[in-house]
Design an enzyme around this catalytic site. Structure first.
Site, short mmCIF file in Angstrom:
data_model
loop_
_atom_site.label_atom_id
_atom_site.label_comp_id
_atom_site.label_asym_id
_atom_site.label_seq_id
_atom_site.Cartn_x
_atom_site.Cartn_y
_atom_site.Cartn_z
N LYS A 14 0.83 -1.21 0.00
CA LYS A 14 0.00 0.00 0.00
C LYS A 14 0.87 1.27 0.00
O LYS A 14 0.68 2.15 -0.82
CB LYS A 14 -0.92 0.04 1.24
N ARG A 89 -9.91 0.62 7.84
CA ARG A 89 -9.51 -0.73 8.23
C ARG A 89 -10.65 -1.46 8.94
O ARG A 89 -10.49 -2.63 9.32
CB ARG A 89 -8.32 -0.66 9.17
P1 B4P Z 1 3.69 -1.97 2.36
O1 B4P Z 1 2.54 -2.88 2.22
O2 B4P Z 1 3.76 -0.82 1.43
O3 B4P Z 1 3.60 -1.65 3.89
P2 B4P Z 1 2.63 -0.64 4.69
O4 B4P Z 1 1.92 0.30 3.79
O5 B4P Z 1 3.52 -0.03 5.66
O6 B4P Z 1 1.48 -1.50 5.36
P3 B4P Z 1 1.15 -1.89 6.86
O7 B4P Z 1 -0.26 -2.33 6.77
O8 B4P Z 1 2.15 -2.87 7.31
O9 B4P Z 1 1.37 -0.67 7.86
P4 B4P Z 1 0.56 0.65 8.30
O10 B4P Z 1 1.61 1.67 8.46
O11 B4P Z 1 -0.57 0.97 7.40
O12 B4P Z 1 5.12 -2.68 2.17
C1 B4P Z 1 5.66 -3.66 2.97
C2 B4P Z 1 7.04 -4.10 2.47
O13 B4P Z 1 6.91 -4.82 1.24
C3 B4P Z 1 8.00 -2.95 2.16
O14 B4P Z 1 9.26 -3.26 2.71
C4 B4P Z 1 8.08 -2.89 0.65
O15 B4P Z 1 9.31 -2.46 0.18
C5 B4P Z 1 7.79 -4.32 0.24
N1 B4P Z 1 7.12 -4.44 -1.05
C6 B4P Z 1 6.09 -3.66 -1.50
N2 B4P Z 1 5.72 -4.06 -2.73
C7 B4P Z 1 6.50 -5.14 -3.08
C8 B4P Z 1 6.58 -6.01 -4.23
N3 B4P Z 1 5.77 -5.86 -5.29
N4 B4P Z 1 7.48 -7.02 -4.21
C9 B4P Z 1 8.32 -7.18 -3.14
N5 B4P Z 1 8.30 -6.39 -2.04
C10 B4P Z 1 7.40 -5.38 -2.00
O16 B4P Z 1 -0.06 0.27 9.75
C11 B4P Z 1 0.71 0.00 10.89
C12 B4P Z 1 -0.17 -0.06 12.15
O17 B4P Z 1 -0.80 1.23 12.42
C13 B4P Z 1 -1.36 -1.03 12.14
O18 B4P Z 1 -0.97 -2.36 12.47
C14 B4P Z 1 -2.28 -0.40 13.22
O19 B4P Z 1 -1.88 -0.73 14.53
C15 B4P Z 1 -2.09 1.10 13.01
N6 B4P Z 1 -3.09 1.67 12.11
C16 B4P Z 1 -2.83 2.22 10.87
N7 B4P Z 1 -3.98 2.62 10.27
C17 B4P Z 1 -4.99 2.31 11.13
C18 B4P Z 1 -6.42 2.43 11.06
N8 B4P Z 1 -7.03 2.94 9.97
N9 B4P Z 1 -7.16 2.00 12.13
C19 B4P Z 1 -6.58 1.50 13.22
N10 B4P Z 1 -5.24 1.33 13.35
C20 B4P Z 1 -4.44 1.73 12.31
#
Ligand code: B4P
Length: 189
Positions: A14, A89
């Site tokens: 994402k 979410r």
């Molecule tokens: P991403 O998937 O881009 O990771 P993210 O956006 O950080 O998602 P995540 O859901 O983990 O975290 P968030 O901050 O939203 O990439 C992951 C990895 O994969 C990276 O290293 C990237 O380089 C790699 N990658 C990407 N594409 C690839 C491909 N095609 N091939 C290989 N590798 C690839 O949330 C964190 C926490 O915040 C949640 O657990 C929750 O506690 C809280 N939170 C956030 N939003 C919330 C909400 N709306 N409600 C309640 N709690 C919330």
């Protein structure tokens, strides 16, 4: 106005794909995860609450996240639209987003569901944890985040299908191929 929800399990890409979308379409970007991590860094009250919850792989309460989102949305003065990354979410968050945008004469145009197999999610997140030291990217917390995703977040797939906004994106493959599929989905709306 172009409003996009980018959706998927933790590690589905994402945040990664949002950056390409922002660059191409000139949208504002709201990542609730980034907002919370910034609050943790500042050491604010919200940050302290967020750290405790995020370290367990759970979700922040809906009202807290919805207030953050409304404040961030109103901080954008001139906007072509927005990419919502990591929000909604839960179903109450999706309902709140619909209402919030309607009050501003807007709507979600498309929901992009990045679909990635669970073993690949695990590999990606463990690798990121090793590279960045991100506190919630360890095996036990990732398993919890995936459970929370299945129980609380995945029901949004059906919710957005009913709204007629759902678009499936194969999230496995090169960043460029995935981005190409995303552009087709956006341009087709
Ligand atoms: P991403 O998937 O881009 O990771 P993210 O956006 O950080 O998602 P995540 O859901 O983990 O975290 P968030 O901050 O939203 O990439 C992951 C990895 O994969 C990276 O290293 C990237 O380089 C790699 N990658 C990407 N594409 C690839 C491909 N095609 N091939 C290989 N590798 C690839 O949330 C964190 C926490 O915040 C949640 O657990 C929750 O506690 C809280 N939170 C956030 N939003 C919330 C909400 N709306 N409600 C309640 N709690 C919330």
């Amino acid at each position: 106005m172009l409003n996009i929800v980018i959706f998927g399990a933790p590690g589905s890409g994402k945040g990664t794909q949002s950056e390409f979308i922002v660059e191409k379409y000139g949208l504002n970007h709201i990542s609730t995860g980034d907002v919370l991590r910034a609050e943790i860094k500042k050491g604010s009250e919200l940050g302290k609450q967020a750290k405790e919850i995020m370290d367990k792989g759970q979700l922040l309460p809906d009202d807290v996240i919805i207030n953050i989102l409304a404040a961030t949305l109103d901080s954008f003065k001139e906007s072509k639209g927005c990419i919502f990354d990591g929000f909604p979410r839960t179903i109450p968050q999706a309902e709140a987003l619909k209402k919030m945008l309607a009050e501003r004469g807007q709507q979600v145009n498309v929901m992009l569901d990045l679909d990635v197999p669970e073993d690949e999610l695990m590999v990606r997140l463990i690798k990121r944890g090793q590279q960045t030291g991100r506190a919630d990217d360890n095996e036990a917390t990732i398993k919890n985040r995936l459970n929370v995703y299945h129980s609380q977040t995945q029901p949004l797939v059906e919710w957005y299908k009913k709204e007629g906004l759902y678009s499936h994106i194969q999230g496995l493959g090169s960043l460029e191929t995935i981005f190409g599929d995303i552009c087709k989905a956006i341009d087709g709306k």
